[in-house]
Design a protein around this motif. Structure first.
Motif, PDB file in Angstrom:
ATOM      1  N   GLU A  53       0.876  -1.170   0.000  1.00  0.00           N
ATOM      2  CA  GLU A  53       0.000   0.000   0.000  1.00  0.00           C
ATOM      3  C   GLU A  53       0.916   1.224   0.000  1.00  0.00           C
ATOM      4  OE1 GLU A  53      -3.411   2.087   2.798  1.00  0.00           O
ATOM      5  OE2 GLU A  53      -2.029   0.648   3.691  1.00  0.00           O
ATOM      6  N   VAL A  54       0.727   2.099  -0.971  1.00  0.00           N
ATOM      7  CA  VAL A  54       1.518   3.328  -1.058  1.00  0.00           C
ATOM      8  C   VAL A  54       0.632   4.479  -0.596  1.00  0.00           C
ATOM      9  CG1 VAL A  54       2.835   4.856  -2.570  1.00  0.00           C
ATOM     10  CG2 VAL A  54       2.838   2.389  -2.978  1.00  0.00           C
ATOM     11  N   VAL A  55       1.143   5.258   0.355  1.00  0.00           N
ATOM     12  CA  VAL A  55       0.385   6.366   0.941  1.00  0.00           C
ATOM     13  C   VAL A  55       1.195   7.650   0.787  1.00  0.00           C
ATOM     14  CG1 VAL A  55      -0.650   7.266   3.065  1.00  0.00           C
ATOM     15  CG2 VAL A  55      -0.660   4.799   2.629  1.00  0.00           C
ATOM     16  N   SER A  56       0.562   8.678   0.267  1.00  0.00           N
ATOM     17  CA  SER A  56       1.214   9.978   0.142  1.00  0.00           C
ATOM     18  C   SER A  56       1.155  10.706   1.476  1.00  0.00           C
ATOM     19  CB  SER A  56       0.516  10.818  -0.922  1.00  0.00           C
ATOM     20  OG  SER A  56       0.989  12.154  -0.877  1.00  0.00           O
ATOM     21  N   VAL A  57       2.231  11.385   1.814  1.00  0.00           N
ATOM     22  CA  VAL A  57       2.282  12.154   3.051  1.00  0.00           C
ATOM     23  C   VAL A  57       1.224  13.261   3.045  1.00  0.00           C
ATOM     24  CG1 VAL A  57       4.025  13.821   2.311  1.00  0.00           C
ATOM     25  CG2 VAL A  57       3.886  13.171   4.699  1.00  0.00           C
ATOM     26  N   ASP A  58       0.781  13.680   1.864  1.00  0.00           N
ATOM     27  CA  ASP A  58      -0.209  14.749   1.738  1.00  0.00           C
ATOM     28  C   ASP A  58      -1.648  14.288   1.936  1.00  0.00           C
ATOM     29  OD1 ASP A  58       1.782  16.652   1.186  1.00  0.00           O
ATOM     30  OD2 ASP A  58       1.812  16.038  -0.921  1.00  0.00           O
ATOM     31  N   SER A  59      -1.859  12.988   2.050  1.00  0.00           N
ATOM     32  CA  SER A  59      -3.216  12.467   2.245  1.00  0.00           C
ATOM     33  C   SER A  59      -3.574  12.461   3.732  1.00  0.00           C
ATOM     34  CB  SER A  59      -3.313  11.040   1.691  1.00  0.00           C
ATOM     35  OG  SER A  59      -2.534  10.152   2.485  1.00  0.00           O
ATOM     36  N   ASP A  60      -4.843  12.282   4.039  1.00  0.00           N
ATOM     37  CA  ASP A  60      -5.273  12.188   5.443  1.00  0.00           C
ATOM     38  C   ASP A  60      -4.571  11.028   6.141  1.00  0.00           C
ATOM     39  OD1 ASP A  60      -6.943  14.367   5.156  1.00  0.00           O
ATOM     40  OD2 ASP A  60      -8.745  13.155   4.821  1.00  0.00           O
ATOM     41  N   GLU A  61      -4.524   9.884   5.447  1.00  0.00           N
ATOM     42  CA  GLU A  61      -3.846   8.709   6.017  1.00  0.00           C
ATOM     43  C   GLU A  61      -2.363   8.992   6.219  1.00  0.00           C
ATOM     44  OE1 GLU A  61      -3.287   4.672   7.340  1.00  0.00           O
ATOM     45  OE2 GLU A  61      -4.949   6.074   7.322  1.00  0.00           O
ATOM     46  N   GLY A  62      -1.742   9.683   5.269  1.00  0.00           N
ATOM     47  CA  GLY A  62      -0.331  10.028   5.378  1.00  0.00           C
ATOM     48  C   GLY A  62      -0.056  10.934   6.570  1.00  0.00           C
ATOM     49  N   ARG A  63      -0.906  11.933   6.767  1.00  0.00           N
ATOM     50  CA  ARG A  63      -0.731  12.826   7.917  1.00  0.00           C
ATOM     51  C   ARG A  63      -0.908  12.067   9.228  1.00  0.00           C
ATOM     52  NH1 ARG A  63      -2.677  16.332   4.024  1.00  0.00           N
ATOM     53  NH2 ARG A  63      -4.876  15.895   4.374  1.00  0.00           N
ATOM     54  N   ARG A  64      -1.833  11.115   9.244  1.00  0.00           N
ATOM     55  CA  ARG A  64      -2.033  10.298  10.446  1.00  0.00           C
ATOM     56  C   ARG A  64      -0.792   9.453  10.735  1.00  0.00           C
ATOM     57  NH1 ARG A  64      -2.853   5.494  12.072  1.00  0.00           N
ATOM     58  NH2 ARG A  64      -3.041   4.537  10.026  1.00  0.00           N
ATOM     59  N   LEU A  65      -0.218   8.866   9.693  1.00  0.00           N
ATOM     60  CA  LEU A  65       0.986   8.047   9.880  1.00  0.00           C
ATOM     61  C   LEU A  65       2.172   8.893  10.348  1.00  0.00           C
ATOM     62  CD1 LEU A  65       0.707   5.667   6.789  1.00  0.00           C
ATOM     63  CD2 LEU A  65       0.411   5.059   9.202  1.00  0.00           C
ATOM     64  N   VAL A  66       2.317  10.095   9.817  1.00  0.00           N
ATOM     65  CA  VAL A  66       3.394  10.987  10.263  1.00  0.00           C
ATOM     66  C   VAL A  66       3.206  11.342  11.728  1.00  0.00           C
ATOM     67  CG1 VAL A  66       4.347  13.316  10.033  1.00  0.00           C
ATOM     68  CG2 VAL A  66       3.947  11.929   7.994  1.00  0.00           C
ATOM     69  N   ALA A  67       1.975  11.660  12.118  1.00  0.00           N
ATOM     70  CA  ALA A  67       1.709  12.020  13.516  1.00  0.00           C
ATOM     71  C   ALA A  67       1.975  10.842  14.449  1.00  0.00           C
ATOM     72  CB  ALA A  67       0.262  12.485  13.669  1.00  0.00           C
ATOM     73  N   THR A  68       1.682   9.644  13.991  1.00  0.00           N
ATOM     74  CA  THR A  68       1.872   8.455  14.822  1.00  0.00           C
ATOM     75  C   THR A  68       3.335   8.042  14.916  1.00  0.00           C
ATOM     76  OG1 THR A  68      -0.324   7.643  14.230  1.00  0.00           O
ATOM     77  CG2 THR A  68       1.232   6.014  15.095  1.00  0.00           C
ATOM     78  N   HIS A  69       4.038   8.020  13.786  1.00  0.00           N
ATOM     79  CA  HIS A  69       5.377   7.429  13.746  1.00  0.00           C
ATOM     80  C   HIS A  69       6.509   8.444  13.714  1.00  0.00           C
ATOM     81  CE1 HIS A  69       3.692   3.451  13.347  1.00  0.00           C
ATOM     82  NE2 HIS A  69       2.882   3.922  12.419  1.00  0.00           N
ATOM     83  N   ARG A  70       6.244   9.688  13.418  1.00  0.00           N
ATOM     84  CA  ARG A  70       7.245  10.761  13.400  1.00  0.00           C
ATOM     85  C   ARG A  70       8.543  10.362  12.690  1.00  0.00           C
ATOM     86  NH1 ARG A  70       4.436  15.182  14.622  1.00  0.00           N
ATOM     87  NH2 ARG A  70       3.286  14.981  16.551  1.00  0.00           N
ATOM     88  N   PRO A  71       8.467  10.017  11.394  1.00  0.00           N
ATOM     89  CA  PRO A  71       9.697   9.615  10.697  1.00  0.00           C
ATOM     90  C   PRO A  71      10.691  10.767  10.602  1.00  0.00           C
ATOM     91  CG  PRO A  71       7.921   9.952   9.122  1.00  0.00           C
ATOM     92  CD  PRO A  71       7.315  10.075  10.497  1.00  0.00           C
ATOM     93  N   ALA A  72      11.964  10.452  10.770  1.00  0.00           N
ATOM     94  CA  ALA A  72      13.008  11.468  10.667  1.00  0.00           C
ATOM     95  C   ALA A  72      13.200  11.891   9.217  1.00  0.00           C
ATOM     96  CB  ALA A  72      14.315  10.926  11.227  1.00  0.00           C
ATOM     97  N   MET A  73      12.918  10.985   8.289  1.00  0.00           N
ATOM     98  CA  MET A  73      13.008  11.280   6.856  1.00  0.00           C
ATOM     99  C   MET A  73      12.111  10.307   6.104  1.00  0.00           C
ATOM    100  SD  MET A  73      16.912   9.877   6.204  1.00  0.00           S
ATOM    101  CE  MET A  73      17.011  10.566   4.589  1.00  0.00           C
ATOM    102  N   PHE A  74      11.966  10.538   4.820  1.00  0.00           N
ATOM    103  CA  PHE A  74      11.106   9.688   3.999  1.00  0.00           C
ATOM    104  C   PHE A  74      11.950   8.842   3.077  1.00  0.00           C
ATOM    105  CE2 PHE A  74       8.384  13.132   5.342  1.00  0.00           C
ATOM    106  CZ  PHE A  74       7.279  12.428   5.783  1.00  0.00           C
ATOM    107  N   PRO A  75      11.418   7.702   2.684  1.00  0.00           N
ATOM    108  CA  PRO A  75      10.105   7.172   2.990  1.00  0.00           C
ATOM    109  C   PRO A  75      10.080   6.500   4.362  1.00  0.00           C
ATOM    110  CG  PRO A  75      11.259   5.585   1.636  1.00  0.00           C
ATOM    111  CD  PRO A  75      12.163   6.794   1.784  1.00  0.00           C
ATOM    112  N   LEU A  76       8.884   6.294   4.851  1.00  0.00           N
ATOM    113  CA  LEU A  76       8.653   5.474   6.035  1.00  0.00           C
ATOM    114  C   LEU A  76       8.080   4.162   5.535  1.00  0.00           C
ATOM    115  CD1 LEU A  76       8.258   4.945   9.113  1.00  0.00           C
ATOM    116  CD2 LEU A  76       6.002   6.013   8.866  1.00  0.00           C
TER     117      LEU A  76
END
Length: 104
Positions: A53-76
């Motif tokens: 599953e590919v998720v863009s950081v700009d999507s709602d799901e992407g923002r949720r994943l960033v908030a949850t996992h706080r990646p230091a860089m991309f991709p996660l």
């Protein structure tokens, strides 16, 4: 002859396929590491090693994943919902995780 066909030919019974781990790739635009990870994960998905599953950081799901996992860089990369890594995809870590059989 692939393994599924071989097993069916030998036993005469259909073989149940094991569920494959789900990989989630969180990407951003203009990211060569994202493109590299996508290519590798897509190859493995084609071979049936995982589902992708590919998720863009700009999507709602992407923002949720960033908030949850706080990646230091991309991709996660998440495997079975758990972080596998961020930045350059470690094929060794991916291989080890897939071999362990503990990821779903």
């Amino acid at each position: 002859m692939n393994r599924v066909t071989e097993a069916r030919a030998t036993t005469g019974q259909p073989v149940e396929r094991q569920p494959v781990p789900r990989a989630t790739l969180l990407t951003t635009s203009a990211c060569h590491l994202c493109e590299d990870a996508h290519a590798e994960l897509a190859r493995r998905a084609e071979r049936g090693e995982l589902s992708l599953e590919v998720v863009s950081v700009d999507s709602d799901e992407g923002r949720r994943l960033v908030a949850t996992h706080r990646p230091a860089m991309f991709p996660l990369v998440l495997l079975g919902g758990r972080p596998l890594g961020h930045g350059r995809l470690s094929r060794r870590r991916l291989d080890a995780a897939l071999r362990s059989g503990r990821v779903r």
